[in-house]
Design an enzyme around this catalytic site. Structure first.
Site, PDB file in Angstrom:
ATOM      1  N   CYS B  48       0.819  -1.211   0.000  1.00 31.80           N
ATOM      2  CA  CYS B  48       0.000   0.000   0.000  1.00 31.80           C
ATOM      3  C   CYS B  48       0.852   1.260   0.000  1.00 31.80           C
ATOM      4  O   CYS B  48       0.335   2.362  -0.106  1.00 31.80           O
ATOM      5  CB  CYS B  48      -0.924   0.019   1.199  1.00 31.80           C
ATOM      6  SG  CYS B  48      -2.060  -1.349   1.190  1.00 31.80           S
ATOM      7  N   ASP B  50       2.908   2.384   2.534  1.00 35.78           N
ATOM      8  CA  ASP B  50       3.247   2.997   3.824  1.00 35.78           C
ATOM      9  C   ASP B  50       3.603   1.927   4.848  1.00 35.78           C
ATOM     10  O   ASP B  50       2.821   1.007   5.069  1.00 35.78           O
ATOM     11  CB  ASP B  50       2.047   3.756   4.427  1.00 35.78           C
ATOM     12  CG  ASP B  50       1.587   4.901   3.570  1.00 35.78           C
ATOM     13  OD1 ASP B  50       2.337   5.877   3.441  1.00 35.78           O
ATOM     14  OD2 ASP B  50       0.465   4.820   3.031  1.00 35.78           O
ATOM     15  N   CYS B 117      -2.629   8.175   6.929  1.00 34.69           N
ATOM     16  CA  CYS B 117      -1.258   8.261   7.450  1.00 34.69           C
ATOM     17  C   CYS B 117      -1.283   8.522   8.957  1.00 34.69           C
ATOM     18  O   CYS B 117      -0.479   7.955   9.711  1.00 34.69           O
ATOM     19  CB  CYS B 117      -0.487   9.380   6.765  1.00 34.69           C
ATOM     20  SG  CYS B 117      -0.172   9.059   5.024  1.00 34.69           S
TER      21      CYS B 117
END
Ligand SMILES: Cc1ncc(COP(=O)(O)O)c(C=O)c1O
Lengths: 395, 142
Positions: B48, B50, B117
């Site tokens: 993905c 991250d 995030c």
């Protein structure tokens, strides 16, 4: 600032700006108006059409339809071929897996309307194989549409061969030449092209202007309905200054095409060989069949957006196919199409250089990319695991 | 609620990231590894785009030290950095309460599609604390 994102858009040439300003100042009439001031604008429009037609290798200016850019030209070409196909019971379209979204999304729409779409593999080198086009063509194939050069990895497709196959099989052939025109020699007659899309802002012309070439006899479907402009094939008062500037820009680009390509290739190949020195990196797309100004790499263990932001801090403008830069969860469909797995596709960098870049700037780009990649790897848990042998390197 | 946080970075004429985000991205605080960490958490996946790894040094139920490593975009790095600042020197019980919203707010907002995030930052810290608790339990049992 070092602008290395010419595949996204280019700086307008001075000549194109001058043309645009002079038309805006002196010839702002409506080409549809009967009085002489309007007819003067009409003249400018038709001169531009002649110019563009000649530059792409056709003697018939009626085959040029001015549009609002590459996306509209792609839409019109494909929707027109689909309408013709539907009339003849041909509901199959062939394209490639890494087309621009202007093509892919139009095909998706047609799929919902009952068309069957075959997307050809572009292989690891980012090249469509003509023999696979041949194999894919069926009796009910209405259109083959394959881009001239890819916008992300710059690979140049065997267009002439594909066109020849389509001619032989009597199937319409469209190519999205947005990235190629003005940068590669193109001749619609010799290259066996039935329809071609172009956009002025990729060859130092203005944004929001482009054209569709459609060979005589191909009935076009309107995307924009309204007045009778463009022989009834595209309504709306013509963007005369933009169109005139586009013709100026294309003329210039074609005049210095070989010279520019030489300069760009030298810089491109220097960038490729230097960035290849970065451990666990890989060039995306074939090194030879490639736009003269395109460099596209994957760097393992880092993510593209942070790379771009840090390069921006160093005054370098570039682009990436990482998910974060696309605003979606998936990285670029182009990188996935050439077989890059998600993990490394996120760490991509596209540098598309312009003719005016200097040797020093190229060296600065190289040292900056090396520095930033090393810095980001320095605190990447992915890189740590790779280095520790916990996970195997992909590149 | 997120609407309010998002205000300055919505698809208007503002820059993609706030100055705070850019500051933490350019000069991330607490970057690196703690060799003798007693709580380590890693969340996200490379697929993905991250991954965050948090290292904690906990003494007397207080976060004495915290460091991070992140593979990800600008907002992922900034979120990790801000999260470490928010918990450093705090009691473990406080750190457990850290929310992604608090991280995003401390950064003066994140674009909508980057909110995940801040979620990762919250999860990374929680995961590191849970790792600490688990090993503490084990030690106690022995
Ligand atoms: C290959 C390709 N096709 C189509 C387009 C769309 O062109 P425009 O921006 O003029 O609509 C672009 C530009 O991004 C492109 O690179």
């Amino acid at each position: 600032m070092i602008y290395a994102d010419n595949a996204a858009t280019t700086k307008m040439s001075e000549a194109a700006i001058n043309t645009m300003i002079s038309v805006m100042n002196d010839n702002y009439g409506n080409p549809s108006s009967l009085y002489s001031f309007g007819q003067k604008a009409k003249e400018i429009l038709e001169e531009a059409r002649n110019e563009v037609a000649t530059l792409i290798g056709t003697a018939n200016p009626r085959e040029i339809i001015f549009t609002s850019g590459g996306s509209e030209a792609d839409n019109q070409a494909i929707m027109s071929a689909a309408a013709l196909g539907r009339k003849n019971g041909k509901m199959h379209i062939i394209s490639s897996a890494f087309e621009h979204h202007a093509v892919l999304h139009t095909l998706e729409r047609l799929k919902k309307e009952g068309f069957e779409i075959t997307l050809l593999d572009v292989h690891e080198d980012g090249l469509v194989r003509p023999e696979e086009v041949k194999e894919a063509i069926r009796d009910d194939t209405a259109l083959v549409t394959v881009m001239f050069a890819n916008n992300e990895i710059g690979t140049v497709q065997p267009i002439r061969e594909i066109g020849a196959i389509c001619r032989e099989k009597n199937v319409l052939f469209h190519t999205d030449a947005v990235q190629a025109i003005g940068h590669l020699p193109i001749n619609v007659s010799e290259d066996n092209i039935d329809m071609l899309s172009a956009s002025a802002h990729k060859f130092h012309g203005p944004k929001g202007v482009g054209f569709l070439y459609a060979r005589k006899g191909i009935k076009l479907t309107n995307i924009i309905e309204g007045g009778a402009q463009e022989k009834g094939r595209r309504a709306g008062t013509e963007n005369v200054p933009g169109i005139a500037a586009m013709a100026t820009a294309l003329k210039e680009a074609c005049a210095s095409l070989n010279e520019n390509a030489e300069i760009l290739k030298k810089h491109r190949d220097r960038l490729i060989s230097a960035l290849n020195e970065i451990p666990h990196s890989a060039l995306n797309g074939d090194a030879d069949n490639r736009l003269p100004g395109n460099v596209n790499f994957c760097f393992e263990g880092i993510e593209g957006e942070s790379l771009l932001l840090l390069l921006d801090d160093k005054g370098i403008q570039a682009s990436s196919g990482s998910a974060c830069t696309s605003g979606s969860l998936d990285p670029s469909h182009v990188l996935l199409a050439i077989g890059r797995v998600h993990d490394v596709a996120h760490g991509s960098l596209r540098l598309s250089i312009g003719e005016d870049v200097s040797d020093e700037e190229i060296e600065y780009i190289i040292s900056s990319v090396k520095e930033v990649v090393e810095y980001l790897r320095g605190f990447s848990p992915v890189w740590r695991d790779l280095m520790a042998g916990k996970t195997p390197f992909i590149l | 609620m997120t609407g309010q946080i998002m205000k300055r970075n919505k698809e208007d004429n503002m820059a993609l990231y706030s100055e705070k985000v850019m500051d933490h991205f350019r000069n991330p605080r607490n970057v690196g590894v703690i060799e003798d960490a007693n709580g380590i958490g890693e969340v996200g996946n490379a697929k993905c785009g991250d991954i965050m790894k948090m290292y904690l040094k906990i003494e007397d139920d207080v976060i004495k030290d915290v460091k991070f490593e992140t593979f990800g975009c600008g907002s992922a790095i900034a979120s990790s950095s801000m999260a470490t600042e928010l918990i450093k020197g705090k009691p473990v019980s406080d750190a457990m309460q850290l929310t992604n919203k608090a991280v995003a707010e401390a950064l003066d907002g994140l674009p909508d599609y980057k909110m995940h995030c801040s979620v990762l930052a919250e999860e990374a810290i929680r995961s590191a604390i849970e790792d600490y608790k688990k090993s503490a339990e084990k030690t106690a049992q022995q």
